[in-house]
Design a protein around this motif. Structure first.
Motif, PDB file in Angstrom:
ATOM      1  N   PHE A 128       0.828  -1.205   0.000  1.00 26.22           N
ATOM      2  CA  PHE A 128       0.000   0.000   0.000  1.00 26.22           C
ATOM      3  C   PHE A 128       0.862   1.256   0.000  1.00 26.22           C
ATOM      4  O   PHE A 128       1.851   1.353   0.731  1.00 26.22           O
ATOM      5  N   ASP A 129       0.478   2.217  -0.801  1.00 25.15           N
ATOM      6  CA  ASP A 129       1.030   3.568  -0.800  1.00 25.15           C
ATOM      7  C   ASP A 129      -0.122   4.480  -0.382  1.00 25.15           C
ATOM      8  O   ASP A 129      -0.899   4.948  -1.227  1.00 25.15           O
ATOM      9  N   LEU A 130      -0.242   4.714   0.922  1.00 26.24           N
ATOM     10  CA  LEU A 130      -1.388   5.474   1.418  1.00 26.24           C
ATOM     11  C   LEU A 130      -1.298   6.952   1.062  1.00 26.24           C
ATOM     12  O   LEU A 130      -2.327   7.628   0.944  1.00 26.24           O
ATOM     13  N   GLU A 131      -0.087   7.459   0.891  1.00 26.68           N
ATOM     14  CA  GLU A 131       0.054   8.869   0.537  1.00 26.68           C
ATOM     15  C   GLU A 131      -0.591   9.150  -0.813  1.00 26.68           C
ATOM     16  O   GLU A 131      -1.233  10.184  -1.014  1.00 26.68           O
ATOM     17  N   LEU A 147      -2.670   6.799  -2.255  1.00 24.41           N
ATOM     18  CA  LEU A 147      -3.839   5.919  -2.297  1.00 24.41           C
ATOM     19  C   LEU A 147      -3.735   4.908  -3.450  1.00 24.41           C
ATOM     20  O   LEU A 147      -4.636   4.791  -4.291  1.00 24.41           O
ATOM     21  N   LYS A 148      -2.625   4.166  -3.427  1.00 23.53           N
ATOM     22  CA  LYS A 148      -2.416   3.116  -4.417  1.00 23.53           C
ATOM     23  C   LYS A 148      -2.159   1.793  -3.716  1.00 23.53           C
ATOM     24  O   LYS A 148      -1.617   1.751  -2.616  1.00 23.53           O
ATOM     25  N   THR A 152      -0.857  -2.564 -10.100  1.00 25.66           N
ATOM     26  CA  THR A 152      -1.122  -1.442  -9.198  1.00 25.66           C
ATOM     27  C   THR A 152      -2.468  -0.810  -9.532  1.00 25.66           C
ATOM     28  O   THR A 152      -2.799  -0.598 -10.703  1.00 25.66           O
ATOM     29  N   PHE A 153      -3.224  -0.506  -8.487  1.00 27.14           N
ATOM     30  CA  PHE A 153      -4.563   0.072  -8.632  1.00 27.14           C
ATOM     31  C   PHE A 153      -4.669   1.352  -7.811  1.00 27.14           C
ATOM     32  O   PHE A 153      -3.998   1.512  -6.786  1.00 27.14           O
ATOM     33  N   GLN A 154      -5.556   2.238  -8.251  1.00 23.05           N
ATOM     34  CA  GLN A 154      -5.832   3.473  -7.533  1.00 23.05           C
ATOM     35  C   GLN A 154      -7.040   3.269  -6.622  1.00 23.05           C
ATOM     36  O   GLN A 154      -8.066   2.738  -7.041  1.00 23.05           O
TER      37      GLN A 154
END
Length: 259
Positions: A62-65, A67-68, A80-82
């Motif tokens: 997760f890339d919470l910054e 939102l991915k 990878t999803f948004q």
């Protein structure tokens, strides 16, 4: 003094977690982005490791910054999803993976907790994991963390199961704070069959539960309220965060203060 050592969020229920330095409290008393999304089958049942153990084989980043979320069912295949815009595409990923229709839901206020009545973050101590690792010497601390999926891990606790002091007799509440956030300790968390499965390959250890129960009984702390334990397959503490704490932050280093 006991304080927050780790904060782990699980943005998509039943998938890998992500460690953060701080987390905001939602209006529903959850940690923001914890179990905000959940997968369901065509019958409307939650897709989790209890019913779909192969979900444990899917690696998640997760890339919470931004939102991915990146998903991988094979080591060399990462997609990878948004979030939240591409929920349908994520559902399609899991539909193909499981070979059946899967859809995705989101709940921004309260998330999808395992305990609807006591829906706050789950707490455990590092000292507890160190003790439990003695029962399962082939497992790493990280492996145990992934099996029990606690949100907040407390450091500098002077004994294993120190978190059992955060609840009292059935029907009564224990009030404490972590930094500026008030918590209500309710009860120990009863475990299901999932912790017996390896969190990386889903292999089931048929002796895990019985070993855990036996050793938990042997090491049961004198300060814990035994009336809260109908059996010894419990680990972590279920909590409630009052609505008045909405928008406040819990963060690494926050000290436990009883009220």
């Amino acid at each position: 003094m006991p304080h927050i050592h780790k904060i782990t969020l699980y943005p998509i229920k039943s998938l890998d977690g992500v460690e953060v330095q701080q987390a905001q409290i939602t209006q529903g008393g959850a940690l923001q982005w914890d179990r905000t999304f959940a997968l369901y089958n065509a019958a409307g049942r939650t897709v989790n490791a209890k019913k779909y153990p192969d979900i444990l084989k899917v690696r998640t980043n997760f890339d919470l910054e931004n939102l991915k979320v990146s998903l991988s069912a094979e080591p060399d295949q990462i997609t990878t999803f948004q979030l939240p815009d591409e929920q349908e595409k994520i559902a399609q990923f899991f539909s193909e993976y499981f070979g059946e229709s899967i859809h995705m839901k989101q709940q921004l206020t309260s998330g999808f907790p395992d305990d609807d009545e006591n829906s706050g973050p789950t707490l455990v101590s590092t000292a507890t994991f160190v003790e439990v690792q003695k029962w399962f010497p082939s497992l790493s601390l990280d492996n145990l963390r992934k099996r029990f999926r606690a949100n907040i891990e407390l450091g500098d606790c002077d004994t294993a199961f120190w978190e059992d002091s955060l609840f009292s007799a059935p029907g009564t509440d224990t009030y404490f704070r972590l930094g500026e956030v008030p918590f209500i300790g309710k009860k120990p968390c009863a475990r299901c069959t999932v912790p017996a499965r390896d969190p990386f390959n889903s292999q089931n250890d048929k002796s895990f539960m019985q070993t855990f129960i036996s050793r938990r009984k042997e090491t049961f702390p004198s300060f814990a309220n035994s009336a809260q334990f109908s059996h010894y397959y419990h680990l972590c503490v279920n909590t409630i965060i009052p609505a008045s704490a909405s928008a406040r932050l819990v963060m690494i280093g926050d000290i436990v203060v009883f009220e």
